[in-house]
Write an enzyme that holds these catalytic residues in place. Structure first.
Site, PDB file in Angstrom:
ATOM      1  N   GLY A 129       0.804  -1.239   0.000  1.00  0.00           N
ATOM      2  CA  GLY A 129       0.000   0.000   0.000  1.00  0.00           C
ATOM      3  C   GLY A 129       0.825   1.272   0.000  1.00  0.00           C
ATOM      4  O   GLY A 129       0.263   2.370   0.042  1.00  0.00           O
ATOM      5  N   GLY A 131       4.092   2.849  -2.001  1.00  0.00           N
ATOM      6  CA  GLY A 131       5.205   2.874  -2.959  1.00  0.00           C
ATOM      7  C   GLY A 131       5.796   4.265  -2.987  1.00  0.00           C
ATOM      8  O   GLY A 131       6.768   4.553  -2.291  1.00  0.00           O
ATOM      9  N   SER A 132       5.144   5.180  -3.721  1.00  0.00           N
ATOM     10  CA  SER A 132       5.638   6.570  -3.782  1.00  0.00           C
ATOM     11  C   SER A 132       5.598   7.226  -2.408  1.00  0.00           C
ATOM     12  O   SER A 132       6.518   7.951  -2.020  1.00  0.00           O
ATOM     13  CB  SER A 132       4.782   7.380  -4.764  1.00  0.00           C
ATOM     14  OG  SER A 132       5.008   6.931  -6.074  1.00  0.00           O
ATOM     15  N   ASP A 240      19.584   9.312  -2.571  1.00  0.00           N
ATOM     16  CA  ASP A 240      20.424  10.346  -3.209  1.00  0.00           C
ATOM     17  C   ASP A 240      21.648   9.707  -3.879  1.00  0.00           C
ATOM     18  O   ASP A 240      22.148  10.203  -4.891  1.00  0.00           O
ATOM     19  CB  ASP A 240      20.919  11.371  -2.167  1.00  0.00           C
ATOM     20  CG  ASP A 240      19.821  12.346  -1.744  1.00  0.00           C
ATOM     21  OD1 ASP A 240      18.776  12.409  -2.419  1.00  0.00           O
ATOM     22  OD2 ASP A 240      20.018  13.041  -0.731  1.00  0.00           O
ATOM     23  N   ARG A 268      20.058  -1.392 -43.348  1.00  0.00           N
ATOM     24  CA  ARG A 268      18.717  -1.603 -43.904  1.00  0.00           C
ATOM     25  C   ARG A 268      18.500  -0.687 -45.115  1.00  0.00           C
ATOM     26  O   ARG A 268      18.596   0.544 -44.995  1.00  0.00           O
ATOM     27  CB  ARG A 268      17.686  -1.291 -42.816  1.00  0.00           C
ATOM     28  CG  ARG A 268      16.253  -1.291 -43.261  1.00  0.00           C
ATOM     29  CD  ARG A 268      15.748  -2.685 -43.441  1.00  0.00           C
ATOM     30  NE  ARG A 268      14.305  -2.716 -43.670  1.00  0.00           N
ATOM     31  CZ  ARG A 268      13.670  -3.765 -44.159  1.00  0.00           C
ATOM     32  NH1 ARG A 268      14.339  -4.859 -44.482  1.00  0.00           N
ATOM     33  NH2 ARG A 268      12.366  -3.730 -44.324  1.00  0.00           N
ATOM     34  N   HIS A 278      18.174   8.656 -45.163  1.00  0.00           N
ATOM     35  CA  HIS A 278      16.928   9.441 -45.156  1.00  0.00           C
ATOM     36  C   HIS A 278      16.932  10.399 -43.961  1.00  0.00           C
ATOM     37  O   HIS A 278      17.242  10.000 -42.834  1.00  0.00           O
ATOM     38  CB  HIS A 278      15.714   8.513 -45.059  1.00  0.00           C
ATOM     39  CG  HIS A 278      15.570   7.584 -46.226  1.00  0.00           C
ATOM     40  ND1 HIS A 278      15.225   8.010 -47.485  1.00  0.00           N
ATOM     41  CD2 HIS A 278      15.762   6.250 -46.330  1.00  0.00           C
ATOM     42  CE1 HIS A 278      15.185   6.979 -48.319  1.00  0.00           C
ATOM     43  NE2 HIS A 278      15.521   5.888 -47.634  1.00  0.00           N
ATOM     44  N   GLN A 336      11.240   1.847 -33.514  1.00  0.00           N
ATOM     45  CA  GLN A 336      10.637   2.463 -34.702  1.00  0.00           C
ATOM     46  C   GLN A 336      11.589   2.367 -35.908  1.00  0.00           C
ATOM     47  O   GLN A 336      11.165   2.075 -37.020  1.00  0.00           O
ATOM     48  CB  GLN A 336      10.314   3.939 -34.386  1.00  0.00           C
ATOM     49  CG  GLN A 336       9.441   4.622 -35.410  1.00  0.00           C
ATOM     50  CD  GLN A 336       8.006   4.093 -35.383  1.00  0.00           C
ATOM     51  OE1 GLN A 336       7.575   3.450 -34.427  1.00  0.00           O
ATOM     52  NE2 GLN A 336       7.272   4.350 -36.456  1.00  0.00           N
ATOM     53  N   GLU A 363      12.848   3.021  -7.744  1.00  0.00           N
ATOM     54  CA  GLU A 363      13.624   4.032  -6.988  1.00  0.00           C
ATOM     55  C   GLU A 363      13.066   5.447  -7.161  1.00  0.00           C
ATOM     56  O   GLU A 363      13.816   6.428  -7.226  1.00  0.00           O
ATOM     57  CB  GLU A 363      15.113   3.930  -7.326  1.00  0.00           C
ATOM     58  CG  GLU A 363      15.657   2.627  -6.777  1.00  0.00           C
ATOM     59  CD  GLU A 363      17.141   2.533  -6.711  1.00  0.00           C
ATOM     60  OE1 GLU A 363      17.773   3.539  -6.365  1.00  0.00           O
ATOM     61  OE2 GLU A 363      17.660   1.436  -6.963  1.00  0.00           O
ATOM     62  N   THR A 365       9.337   7.148  -9.019  1.00  0.00           N
ATOM     63  CA  THR A 365       8.855   7.363 -10.389  1.00  0.00           C
ATOM     64  C   THR A 365       9.325   8.727 -10.917  1.00  0.00           C
ATOM     65  O   THR A 365       9.750   9.597 -10.140  1.00  0.00           O
ATOM     66  CB  THR A 365       7.311   7.361 -10.409  1.00  0.00           C
ATOM     67  OG1 THR A 365       6.872   8.459  -9.597  1.00  0.00           O
ATOM     68  CG2 THR A 365       6.723   6.059  -9.865  1.00  0.00           C
TER      69      THR A 365
END
Ligand code: CAA
Length: 379
Positions: A129, A131-132, A240, A268, A278, A336, A363, A365
């Protein structure tokens, strides 16, 4: 004066770590990822080369690396495999509280064995319950006379299933909020510790992540780091130190994605020429390379501040936020550039994109890093 040149010793450290990444980690990364298995032999070899537990000071058997050296090693190992590097970095995360808040006796007793054989440690802060909002943690530490009694559950604990030692955060009184949080060193064999099944994850699959439940676990009184209530400060100071390391792993992963994409773009051929000819691809590669370089500079500055005895809270969060978000972008662009091939497990960028996502989460978000940065800016 500014000097962006690595020392001769740092160049040698980089070369040795990159050689290990290319020869030992990269050829096995996909196999262990698919098996979701910790590559114990590879991790043992990394330890034998002195690439594990970079945070342990020389006085307690460490190799005498400074924080910038540790960043160079982390970047190289993450280039080899993010999952394997997570298993390696989690040791530093768990041992740093002892380096930062431990007495000489605690350091002798608990850090030295990590320099004598390959041992594994796990950092137990996060809960199902909490985390952050780490300051709201619920695990209780009660005074049992000649020992502490720990009850509670920890979640998403890296290395938990293999750990010899836990550094655990609990509260002596939840009413006190962060002022009640205290830190304990716990031998993993202690009665009452229950380690959960391995979590099935999107990325970093060869690292071990589990819950750990503490049921009336008795911990010797002398295993507290600092005094009761001093655990929060130790946890924040640990982060830190460790956030630049995580940022450095993002740089390693992003550099790897960039190198693969660059090579592929040269090979490619579409519309009669390599796709690197390109401009649409050139612009992507240019932005990717710029993000990698800017991230690396933030990592080095946040590490340099530690090595020069200055507060790095803001820079550590900037490095973690920028490098992890950049890694996600760079890895997405690498996929991509590969097009359909990029989406296949046959090619390395698919794994890099999955691995990048976690760096934006663990560690702290990217959103938590922004909170820390804003607090520092507004101070
Ligand atoms: N150094 C020293 N003290 C610090 C500090 C630092 N870097 N940062 C904060 N503090 C002190 C403050 O000065 C304040 O002290 P006072 O009460 O004396 O004034 C106190 O701590 C409380 O600070 P905040 O008011 O800022 O606390 P908060 O609760 O509002 O927010 C937070 C703190 C930054 C959001 C913190 O909860 C946080 O970092 N959350 C993220 C947790 C996190 O990173 N978890 C990672 C788990 S480990 C992991 O992921 C690894 C794994 O195994 C996968």
């Amino acid at each position: 004066m500014m000097n962006f040149e690595l020392t001769q010793e740092q160049k040698e450290i980089h070369e040795m770590a990159m050689k290990f990444a290319r020869n030992e980690m990269m050829p096995n990364a996909s196999e262990f990822d698919l098996k979701s298995e910790m590559p114990m032999d590879i991790l043992q070899k990394a330890w034998e080369l002195g690439l594990v537990n970079t945070c342990i000071p020389c006085d307690f058997g460490g190799n005498g690396f400074n924080t910038i050296d540790a960043m160079i090693i982390t970047e190289a190992l993450a280039y080899g495999c993010l999952g394997m590097n997570t298993a390696i970095m989690a040791n530093d995360l768990a041992l740093l509280p002892i380096v930062i808040g431990g007495t000489k006796e605690q350091k002798e007793k608990y850090l030295k064995p990590f320099t004598e054989s390959y041992k594994i440690a796990a950092f137990c802060l996060t809960e199902p319950g909490n985390g952050s909002d780490a300051g709201g943690l619920k695990t209780s530490i009660k005074d049992g006379g000649d020992h502490w009694i720990v009850n509670g559950q920890k979640m998403w604990i890296t290395n938990a299933g293999y750990a010899d030692l836990f550094t655990l955060y609990g509260t002596i009184d939840p009413e006190l909020k962060h002022k009640g949080i205290s830190a304990l060193i716990i031998d993993a064999k202690t009665e009452g510790i229950e380690v959960g099944a391995p979590e099935k994850k999107m990325g970093h699959c060869c690292s071990d992540t589990r819950s750990v439940t503490f049921n009336n676990v008795k911990v010797p009184k002398e295993n507290m780091l600092g005094k009761p209530g001093e655990g929060w400060k130790i946890a924040m100071q640990t982060l830190d130190h460790s956030r630049p390391m995580v940022a450095s792993s993002a740089v390693g992963g992003a550099q790897c994605a960039l190198d693969h994409a660059t090579q592929y773009a040269k090979e490619r051929v579409q519309f009669g020429k390599p796709i690197s000819g390109h401009q649409s691809i050139q612009f992507m590669l240019a932005d990717m390379a710029t993000k990698v370089e800017a991230s690396r500079l933030l990592v080095y500055k946040s590490a340099w501040l530690i090595d020069n005895g200055q507060s790095n809270t803001k820079l550590a969060s900037m490095a973690k936020r920028f490098a992890s978000d950049s890694f996600m972008e760079v890895a997405t662009d690498a996929v991509q550039i590969y097009g359909g091939y990029g989406y296949s497990k046959e090619y390395p960028v698919e794994k890099l994109m999955r691995d990048a996502k976690l760096i934006q989460i663990y560690e702290g978000t990217s959103q938590i890093q922004r909170l820390v940065i804003a607090k520092e800016v507004l101070k």
